[in-house]
Motif scaffolding. Structure first.
Motif, PDB file in Angstrom:
ATOM      1  N   ALA A 212       0.802  -1.249  -0.002  1.00 45.39           N
ATOM      2  CA  ALA A 212       0.094  -0.087  -0.084  1.00 45.39           C
ATOM      3  C   ALA A 212       0.933   1.222   0.083  1.00 45.39           C
ATOM      4  O   ALA A 212       0.226   2.475  -0.019  1.00 45.39           O
ATOM      5  CB  ALA A 212      -0.844   0.059   1.313  1.00 45.39           C
TER       6      ALA A 212
ATOM      7  N   ALA B 189       0.080   3.748  -2.927  1.00 50.49           N
ATOM      8  CA  ALA B 189      -1.033   4.576  -2.911  1.00 50.49           C
ATOM      9  C   ALA B 189      -0.998   5.405  -1.878  1.00 50.49           C
ATOM     10  O   ALA B 189      -1.365   6.528  -2.042  1.00 50.49           O
ATOM     11  CB  ALA B 189      -1.997   3.510  -2.793  1.00 50.49           C
ATOM     12  N   ILE B 190      -0.451   5.076  -0.832  1.00 51.06           N
ATOM     13  CA  ILE B 190      -0.299   5.995   0.450  1.00 51.06           C
ATOM     14  C   ILE B 190       0.382   7.253   0.056  1.00 51.06           C
ATOM     15  O   ILE B 190       0.140   8.372   0.518  1.00 51.06           O
ATOM     16  CB  ILE B 190       0.058   5.480   1.613  1.00 51.06           C
ATOM     17  CG1 ILE B 190      -0.757   4.328   2.269  1.00 51.06           C
ATOM     18  CG2 ILE B 190       0.372   6.445   2.754  1.00 51.06           C
ATOM     19  CD1 ILE B 190      -0.388   3.495   3.352  1.00 51.06           C
TER      20      ILE B 190
ATOM     21  N   LEU C 232      -6.217  -3.637  -3.006  1.00 48.90           N
ATOM     22  CA  LEU C 232      -5.679  -2.391  -3.690  1.00 48.90           C
ATOM     23  C   LEU C 232      -6.039  -2.151  -5.080  1.00 48.90           C
ATOM     24  O   LEU C 232      -5.984  -1.075  -5.569  1.00 48.90           O
ATOM     25  CB  LEU C 232      -4.194  -2.249  -3.439  1.00 48.90           C
ATOM     26  CG  LEU C 232      -3.565  -2.347  -1.951  1.00 48.90           C
ATOM     27  CD1 LEU C 232      -2.199  -2.339  -2.100  1.00 48.90           C
ATOM     28  CD2 LEU C 232      -4.166  -0.877  -1.409  1.00 48.90           C
TER      29      LEU C 232
ATOM     30  N   TRP D  64      -6.469   2.512  -0.236  1.00 51.95           N
ATOM     31  CA  TRP D  64      -5.372   1.974   0.372  1.00 51.95           C
ATOM     32  C   TRP D  64      -6.005   1.798   1.782  1.00 51.95           C
ATOM     33  O   TRP D  64      -5.443   0.899   2.410  1.00 51.95           O
ATOM     34  CB  TRP D  64      -4.368   2.965   0.286  1.00 51.95           C
ATOM     35  CG  TRP D  64      -4.313   4.330   1.029  1.00 51.95           C
ATOM     36  CD1 TRP D  64      -4.892   5.500   0.206  1.00 51.95           C
ATOM     37  CD2 TRP D  64      -4.525   4.774   2.529  1.00 51.95           C
ATOM     38  NE1 TRP D  64      -5.186   6.593   0.970  1.00 51.95           N
ATOM     39  CE2 TRP D  64      -4.998   6.283   2.381  1.00 51.95           C
ATOM     40  CE3 TRP D  64      -4.662   4.348   3.594  1.00 51.95           C
ATOM     41  CZ2 TRP D  64      -5.135   6.559   3.517  1.00 51.95           C
ATOM     42  CZ3 TRP D  64      -4.695   4.983   4.784  1.00 51.95           C
ATOM     43  CH2 TRP D  64      -5.048   6.228   4.624  1.00 51.95           C
TER      44      TRP D  64
END
Length: 510
Positions: free
Chosen positions: A46, A49-50, A173, A178
């Motif tokens: 993740a 995406a974070i 995901l 996320w």
């Protein structure tokens, strides 16, 4: 005349029902084990995406990862002591409820600061889960043979969760934001909250030692400054701040050890570490986890942000290595009966070092197939070595110290997870910052984001014209891969150091 037969039949039925309840209880107690082990690997997937959503600095990104295992490592032993005092089942239920509530808060975090704070609280409640589950297994399974099998299955949950993490993370995901990786805790913990009071009897130490608050504080003050100092020195070089904070941590560690010697019932018995095989096995586990978690940190980003794979596909690339780690951990058992640990452990770790060295020699420019092969070598060696070292940790202490020995082993794992991202992650971040070349025309905000992390560069590239975006991505990916090569050399050195420790400290172990 039929009474004995009736009684025997009734007794058999009762035993059968009790046995079924025991194994169902084991399945329920496996849920938090799977949750925490999945959580350790799923978060790595993740990260891109974070990074794009919250645009953290490189240091913030590392703290978001590190703060959870740091809190977990600092509180495992003290939470085990608390469970002895108030009841292990009660502590498990408190930890489960808190972990579930904070997971929901983390899933909808509006800022990176919020997410870091939520991760810290997850570490606090997570520390209540692991000691409680293992202690409760000892009360659920009173038969020694059944208990041995139950503990083996419990331990395999860690490796199984690590293997499931990439798959589950990839599926989530690709279909959700996320935050879904944090919401995963809810469906696992709700059945636990319902079934544990029904299936698992309460268990507590009839003669528990006192909870020593200064020891708890000293353990935290030992690790927080040391990890911060390592991060700061890796990023900015040796300076007064980095050296001072590390000295603060070391001083707190010395005070912690001295206090344990003075306590009638120490939170952690220092005498355990006088046994060479015990302390050597703990160090082997620590360095192995540092190498493994640090490798996951940069490999998962390389697969997605450099090679352009989807999260699910990236997860499948790593699954063979994690499956091989499980198989190696089981297959090494009959071998360990015939080969001395001082030979078996270093030989296994040399295989892992070879996998890491292959990544280093590539300079970070490695294909998905190459990562699958090298990560399989890494998993093969570490899986075999850790099975032997874990067995040595438990067998090289008196029976009445087995609980403390288990807590030390779990703490080494969590501290290794902290140092894995703190050392290798910080080196990678510093190398990226030094090597990335930003195109002209970026705003101050865009320069800050693209200059900090590869995920930030990908997010900024989406806002630029095609030519500028291509130039930024090429530069950022080259900078990232150069850092991967350097971090891989450090990982190779760590695994080789663990092999040397095994060769020297396990000479008298059987």
């Amino acid at each position: 005349m039929s009474t004995p037969t009736v009684n025997t039949t009734a007794s058999t039925a009762v035993q059968s029902t009790r046995s079924k309840r025991q194994w169902v209880a084991l399945a329920v107690l496996m849920l938090p084990v799977l949750l925490i082990s999945i959580d350790n690997t799923v978060l790595n997937f993740a990260l891109p995406a974070i990074s794009e959503a919250l645009q953290p600095t490189g240091t913030q990104l590392l703290w978001m990862i590190d703060i959870y295992p740091l809190m977990l490592a600092g509180l495992l032993v003290s939470m085990g002591s608390l469970g002895d005092r108030i009841g292990r089942r009660k502590l498990l239920l408190i930890g489960s409820a808190g972990f579930g509530i904070v997971s929901v808060a983390a899933a909808f975090a509006p800022s990176i600061e919020w997410l870091i704070a939520a991760r810290a609280m997850l570490g606090f409640f997570g520390a209540m889960l692991m000691p409680s589950t293992l202690s409760l297994l000892r009360s659920v399974f009173t038969d020694r043979d059944q208990r041995r099998l139950a503990v083996a299955i419990w331990a395999s949950g860690f490796a199984a969760g690590s293997a499931l993490g990439p798959i589950v993370g990839g599926m989530l995901l690709e279909n959700f934001s996320w935050g879904s990786v944090f919401l995963l805790a809810v469906p696992l913990l709700v059945p636990l909250m319902i079934l544990v009071p029904i299936l698992v009897p309460e268990s507590r130490d009839p003669h528990p030692g006192k909870i020593d608050v200064p020891s708890i504080l000293l353990s935290l003050v030992t690790m927080l400054p040391i990890v911060f100092g390592i991060k700061h020195i890796a990023e900015s070089g040796f300076d007064v701040l980095g050296v001072v904070v590390i000295l603060i941590g070391v001083t707190a560690g010395v005070l912690f050890v001295r206090r344990q010697y003075r306590l009638e019932t120490p939170m952690l018995d220092p005498e355990l570490f006088r046994r060479g095989a015990f302390s050597g096995a703990v160090l082997i586990n620590l360095l192995s986890v540092v190498a493994l978690v640090g490798g996951l940190f940069f490999v998962s980003q390389h697969l997605q942000l450099v090679l352009g794979l989807s999260p699910m596909t990236a997860g499948f690339v790593l699954v063979p290595g994690l499956v091989i780690m499980i198989i190696a951990g089981l297959a090494v058992v009959p071998v360990a009966k015939r080969v001395r640990p001082s030979r078996l452990v270093p030989a296994a770790l040399l295989i892992s070092a070879g996998g890491y060295a292959a990544i280093a020699l590539s300079g970070g420019h490695i294909s998905a197939l190459g990562i699958a092969i090298t990560f399989s070598a890494l998993g093969l060696g570490i899986g075999a070595a850790e099975t032997v070292s874990n067995e040595l940790i438990l067998t090289n202490v008196p029976a009445d110290k087995a609980g403390a020995a288990s807590a030390v082993s779990e703490t080494a794992y969590e501290l290794g997870a902290v140092l894995g991202t703190a050392i290798l992650g910080t080196i990678l971040t510093a190398s990226y910052r030094a090597a990335v070349e930003l195109p002209q025309g970026l705003s101050d905000v865009q320069q800050a984001a693209a200059g900090e992390t590869l995920g930030g560069a990908v997010a900024v590239a989406a806002q630029l014209p095609a030519d500028a975006a291509a130039a930024l991505l090429d530069s950022a990916r080259l900078a990232f891969d150069s850092g991967v090569g350097l971090a891989a050399w450090i990982g190779t050195a760590l695994v080789l150091a663990a092999a040397v420790i095994g060769l020297t400290t396990l000479r008298n172990a059987r």
